[in-house]
Design an enzyme around this catalytic site. Sequence first.
Site, PDB file in Angstrom:
ATOM      1  N   CYS A   1      19.016 -21.650  13.696  1.00  0.00           N
ATOM      2  CA  CYS A   1      19.376 -20.234  13.878  1.00  0.00           C
ATOM      3  C   CYS A   1      20.897 -20.065  13.869  1.00  0.00           C
ATOM      4  O   CYS A   1      21.562 -20.306  14.879  1.00  0.00           O
ATOM      5  CB  CYS A   1      18.781 -19.710  15.182  1.00  0.00           C
ATOM      6  SG  CYS A   1      19.166 -17.973  15.443  1.00  0.00           S
TER       7      CYS A   1
ATOM      8  N   CYS B   1      22.208 -17.484  16.274  1.00  0.00           N
ATOM      9  CA  CYS B   1      22.183 -17.888  17.699  1.00  0.00           C
ATOM     10  C   CYS B   1      23.303 -18.884  17.995  1.00  0.00           C
ATOM     11  O   CYS B   1      23.959 -18.801  19.028  1.00  0.00           O
ATOM     12  CB  CYS B   1      20.859 -18.562  18.065  1.00  0.00           C
ATOM     13  SG  CYS B   1      19.406 -17.760  17.420  1.00  0.00           S
ATOM     14  N   ASP B   2      23.494 -19.867  17.116  1.00  0.00           N
ATOM     15  CA  ASP B   2      24.355 -21.012  17.443  1.00  0.00           C
ATOM     16  C   ASP B   2      25.690 -21.043  16.683  1.00  0.00           C
ATOM     17  O   ASP B   2      26.548 -21.875  16.991  1.00  0.00           O
ATOM     18  CB  ASP B   2      23.600 -22.321  17.145  1.00  0.00           C
ATOM     19  CG  ASP B   2      22.339 -22.444  17.976  1.00  0.00           C
ATOM     20  OD1 ASP B   2      22.313 -21.873  19.082  1.00  0.00           O
ATOM     21  OD2 ASP B   2      21.376 -23.078  17.526  1.00  0.00           O
TER      22      ASP B   2
END
Length: 298
Positions: free
Chosen positions: A131, A134-135
């Site tokens: 992701c 997300c990261d």
Amino acid sequence: MLDVIILGSGPAGLTAAIYCGRANKSTLVLAGDSLGGQTAEIAKLENYPGWAGSGMELIQFMKKQAESFNAKVEFTSATDIKFNDDGTFTVVCDNGKKLDTKSVILATGARARRLEIDGAREFFGKGVSYCATCDGFFYSGKDVLVMGGGNSALNDALYLSDIAKNVKIVYRKSEFFRAEAVLRDRVAAKENIECLFNTDLKSISAKPDSDKLIATTLNDEQIECDGIFVAIGHEANTDYLTESIKRDDLGRIAPDVLPNGMFVAGDVESNIKMQIATAVGTGCSAAMDAIAYLNSRN
Ligand SMILES: Cc1cc2nc3c(=O)[nH]c(=O)nc-3n(C[C@H](O)[C@H](O)[C@H](O)COP(=O)(O)OP(=O)(O)OC[C@H]3O[C@@H](n4cnc5c(N)ncnc54)[C@H](O)[C@@H]3O)c2cc1C
């Protein structure tokens, strides 16, 4: 006994909930363990008509809209669906509840396909991610690889190119055949994105005495990087279904294999394009079929 249980709180499930709630059918959405499915991961949503904002904002709006028509949302996952002799269903949940319903809409979406090479599991969460939104933040000013060549991979690479120093896309084919032209053009215009075609990774290891990873390609080239973002496709979330319901090789379900009273929508449906617009369209369609089915039973 509920009229309809909808499995999934992505755009397909929430659209179905808006339609079923508005038709005065008692409606429960089993949201899974988190709200919004894949759409919740989208930082900037640009191609869903009429919407400018994040995916999560869209999902929150849809949830409120569904709740305004008395649909209920519970954070639990289905682990089994039992077919009862009178044509109703019992949905078994991971919190131990057993819920009776006259109809079910399957909208459980899909998840990223996992990379199965040496080191991929070991370094998951320690440099290997599924992701980018997300990261990506953790890779500010660093060097990252993106694996894959479809829309998701190119979107990830573009997103990361605004955060990381350099982005290399590793793709096993000679061109990005499956990606949209607008994304291919944007990738080509980015100075800090390099595309490595006709190759793939065979292993991931740690660089000794450093935080870096070494990605080894099929032709034994070693690429040093800080993070590896994997975007190599999806598998449908259908583990809760019995073997008796036929699925394709991605685990997706065709509407015509389902028993009366069971409907499917969104990314978990076979042969649809995996997009929010199609999830919304099929969510509407499944709900209208469910409403007609319920009206015909009463
Ligand atoms: C990083 C990323 C970027 C994307 N960008 C775009 C974009 O820009 N534009 C676009 O149109 N599309 C985009 N997509 C695709 C889009 O998000 C999906 O096509 C869409 O979310 C599919 O909706 P869905 O409702 O079918 O399933 P999902 O969004 O996958 O939702 C599935 C839901 O089912 C739940 N669930 C799973 N198993 C169970 C169970 N056993 N019981 C109950 N609930 C369960 C999950 O918790 C989730 O709530 C992107 C996807 C990703 C991952």
